[in-house]
Structures are given as structure tokens and as C-alpha cells.
Write a protein that holds these residues in place. Structure first.
Motif, PDB file in Angstrom:
ATOM      1  N   MET A  37       0.748  -0.987  -0.094  1.00  0.00           N
ATOM      2  CA  MET A  37      -0.043  -0.049  -0.136  1.00  0.00           C
ATOM      3  C   MET A  37       0.997   1.311  -0.141  1.00  0.00           C
ATOM      4  O   MET A  37       0.268   2.230  -0.132  1.00  0.00           O
ATOM      5  N   ARG A  74      -4.916   2.936   8.815  1.00  0.00           N
ATOM      6  CA  ARG A  74      -5.300   2.446   7.627  1.00  0.00           C
ATOM      7  C   ARG A  74      -5.567   0.893   7.741  1.00  0.00           C
ATOM      8  O   ARG A  74      -6.586   0.497   6.997  1.00  0.00           O
ATOM      9  N   LEU A  75      -4.662   0.162   8.322  1.00  0.00           N
ATOM     10  CA  LEU A  75      -4.857  -1.177   8.439  1.00  0.00           C
ATOM     11  C   LEU A  75      -4.247  -1.514   9.905  1.00  0.00           C
ATOM     12  O   LEU A  75      -3.242  -1.162  10.147  1.00  0.00           O
ATOM     13  N   SER A 113     -17.276  -4.420   0.519  1.00  0.00           N
ATOM     14  CA  SER A 113     -16.119  -5.113   0.500  1.00  0.00           C
ATOM     15  C   SER A 113     -15.451  -5.466  -0.804  1.00  0.00           C
ATOM     16  O   SER A 113     -14.078  -5.237  -1.150  1.00  0.00           O
ATOM     17  N   LEU A 157     -14.193  -2.145  -2.244  1.00  0.00           N
ATOM     18  CA  LEU A 157     -13.142  -1.869  -1.550  1.00  0.00           C
ATOM     19  C   LEU A 157     -11.773  -2.645  -2.178  1.00  0.00           C
ATOM     20  O   LEU A 157     -10.909  -2.020  -2.577  1.00  0.00           O
ATOM     21  N   LEU A 158     -11.968  -3.858  -2.438  1.00  0.00           N
ATOM     22  CA  LEU A 158     -10.781  -4.870  -2.983  1.00  0.00           C
ATOM     23  C   LEU A 158     -10.433  -4.294  -4.168  1.00  0.00           C
ATOM     24  O   LEU A 158      -9.272  -4.395  -4.674  1.00  0.00           O
ATOM     25  N   SER A 180      -3.097  -5.801  -4.916  1.00  0.00           N
ATOM     26  CA  SER A 180      -3.228  -5.104  -6.538  1.00  0.00           C
ATOM     27  C   SER A 180      -2.829  -6.320  -7.411  1.00  0.00           C
ATOM     28  O   SER A 180      -1.797  -7.119  -7.410  1.00  0.00           O
ATOM     29  N   LEU A 188      -3.659  -3.258  -1.626  1.00  0.00           N
ATOM     30  CA  LEU A 188      -3.164  -4.465  -0.972  1.00  0.00           C
ATOM     31  C   LEU A 188      -3.218  -5.706  -1.640  1.00  0.00           C
ATOM     32  O   LEU A 188      -2.148  -6.536  -1.503  1.00  0.00           O
ATOM     33  N   ASN A 225     -10.566  -1.599  -5.529  1.00  0.00           N
ATOM     34  CA  ASN A 225      -9.689  -0.385  -5.634  1.00  0.00           C
ATOM     35  C   ASN A 225      -8.490  -0.349  -4.872  1.00  0.00           C
ATOM     36  O   ASN A 225      -7.889   0.780  -4.682  1.00  0.00           O
ATOM     37  N   SER A 226      -8.328  -1.298  -3.945  1.00  0.00           N
ATOM     38  CA  SER A 226      -7.288  -1.493  -2.737  1.00  0.00           C
ATOM     39  C   SER A 226      -6.027  -1.774  -3.418  1.00  0.00           C
ATOM     40  O   SER A 226      -5.884  -2.766  -4.264  1.00  0.00           O
TER      41      SER A 226
END
Length: 283
Positions: free
Chosen positions: A28, A121-122, A179, A182-183, A190, A188, A185-186
Motif C-alpha cells: 500500500m 489504515r490497516l 467489500s 474496496l478490494l 493489486s 493491498l 480499488n485497494s
């Protein structure tokens, strides 16, 4: 910029937490903060042993107890600092990790995490807490953290292996649809293959919901597999994960659906204790 917050203690999960958090921070491009909380429970409760002794002896005893408390507090601080320094060196050995800070706090773990929420963020925690270093039980405060902290939480086993694929437990509820978005566009996960799995009937409605999830994730650059499996939620999801060698499971936390309900109570314990890979909880 929001941080990846890794909770460090003296448990067997510490290395897994550091490696997981460093991997996430790298994915990230986020700063990594290592957090160690000294909780009040680490200090033994002081007993009142002064009621039946003389005044002079009582004052001397109180002075000795105060000195003992000060020494104990100093030792806990030094121990925590050593844990953080070791964790920082390990984190900096991971690929593309350069921004690592350390924090040490006194108080309750959950309250400390809530104060840090605006910059989180996480959050990364070990499945096994310091009081359960034999790996036989999940951390005693884990369910409280899951209920009260409203940031994504990654729960890690003692050994971490960077995932090459991810799996989302999906039930077509509004929260799991969020969810999916979110995934998509995340960074994490990629361009990582994502499996979207439903537990239930192989119906036209469920297939249509999976099609929406697949298209949304494909727009985010993922290769997507979808599946509907039958059976009880926990064993069905773990069986699918094992069969496809999936490195991380992603789930929503709490609610009323069949999938989210099992994150409460005894099934939570069974699910987390059975996890051999990281589990990402989205809120």
C-alpha cells in the motif's frame, strides 16, 4: 497519511505480525507503525499487608513497594523498547519497507487502538496473544478488538507467507458488496487473483450476484474466480481455501447474514484457531 499499525508483544505471533504488516505496508506504500502496549494487568495487584503492623514498619513497607513498582515499570518499558527495536530491524529487512516508527503506550490495548483509529489504515494483530504463546488459543482480547475497532484488521498466524491469491467470503449483503468495491480499488491485493465464494444454494440469484462481484473486481485489474459451495460456513470456506491454495481469506465482520454471524462466539474461536493463513476482517 494513514499508517499500517502492527501490535507487537512477546508472543509467538510477533514475527508473523511484523512480516505481515511490512508486506501490507509495502503493498500500500504506507508508513508502518509498530505499537507496544503495556497493560495494567502486567503488574501484579498490590495487596494491603499493612493493617496489622506498626506505623514505622508500615511506612518502610510502603516505600519499598513504591520502589518495587518503579523498578517493575522501568523493566516493562525497557522490555517493550527491546521488542520494538527487534521488530523494527526485522521490518526494515523486508522489501520496499523504509518508513517504520515505534510507539509505546500504557493502558488497555483496545483503548489505545481506538485513540489511534484516525491515523490507522490497516491494523495487524497476531491470532495468538502473549498469554497463549503455545498457539492453542486465540488472543483473549481479539473478539473485543473486532467488535470495537472500525478499521480493516488483518489477523496473522505465527508464520507468514506472502499471499499469491485472495479469497472473499461473499453473501451479497450490502456490507460484502462494499467489500468487493474496496478490494477492487485497494493496492493491498493489486492485480492478485481473487476468488469470490458463496456458501449456499446454486441459484440464478446467487449466480447473478457473483457475476456482479466478478465484473467489479475485473474492472480493478483482478483475475477472478467465483464459486458456490454447500455446507456449514467454516468448514466449507476452509476446504475451498485449502483446495485452491489461497493465501489469505477476506471476510466482513458481524451482522445478520449466515456468513457474518459465524464470526461471533464459539464459531469465531473455531474459525480463527483453524486459520493457517492471514484473515482480513473488513468493517
Amino acid at each position: 497519511m494513514s499508517n499500517v499499525i502492527a501490535c507487537i508483544d512477546g508472543s509467538s505471533a510477533a514475527n508473523g505480525v511484523v512480516e505481515s504488516a511490512a508486506w501490507a505496508a509495502s503493498q500500500m506504500s504506507a508508513p508502518l507503525t509498530l505499537l507496544h502496549v503495556i497493560e495494567e494487568g502486567h503488574a501484579a495487584a498490590r495487596q494491603d499487608m499493612t493493617g496489622n503492623i506498626g506505623l514505622g514498619s508500615r511506612e518502610k513497607l510502603l516505600d519499598e513497594l513504591a520502589e518495587l513498582d518503579a523498578r517493575k515499570s522501568k523493566l516493562l518499558l525497557e522490555h517493550g523498547h527491546q521488542l520494538l527495536e527487534q521488530a523494527k530491524q526485522k521490518a526494515l529487512q523486508q522489501d520496499n519497507v523504509t518508513d517504520v516508527s515505534m510507539r509505546q503506550r500504557h493502558g488497555e490495548l483496545v483503548e489505545s487502538l481506538l485513540k489511534l483509529e484516525p491515523e490507522t489504515r490497516l491494523l495487524v494483530l497476531g491470532l495468538h496473544g502473549e498469554d497463549h504463546s503455545d498457539g492453542s488459543h486465540i488472543g483473549s482480547q481479539l473478539e473485543t478488538v473486532l467488535r470495537r475497532v472500525h478499521k480493516p484488521i488483518m489477523l496473522c498466524p505465527d508464520q507468514f507467507k506472502a499471499p499469491q491469491s485472495a479469497m472473499l467470503a461473499y453473501d451479497a449483503s450490502n456490507s460484502t458488496k462494499k467489500s468487493v468495491e474496496l478490494l477492487a480499488n485497494s493496492p493491498l491485493f493489486s492485480r492478485m487473483p481473487v476468488h469470490v465464494v458463496m456458501v449456499g444454494a446454486d441459484s440464478e440469484t446467487n449466480q447473478a450476484e457473483l457475476d456482479w462481484a466478478r465484473k467489479t473486481l475485473e474492472q480493478g485489474g483482478h483475475d477472478v474466480e467465483t464459486a458456490i459451495v454447500a455446507g456449514d460456513v467454516e468448514p466449507a470456506l476452509h476446504q475451498y481455501q485449502d483446495q485452491h491454495d489461497i493465501g489469505v481469506m477476506i471476510m466482513g465482520a458481524y451482522g445478520h447474514s449466515k456468513i457474518r454471524q459465524f464470526l461471533v462466539g464459539s464459531t469465531t474461536t473455531n474459525m480463527l484457531e483453524a486459520s493457517k493463513t492471514p484473515l482480513l476482517i473488513l468493517r
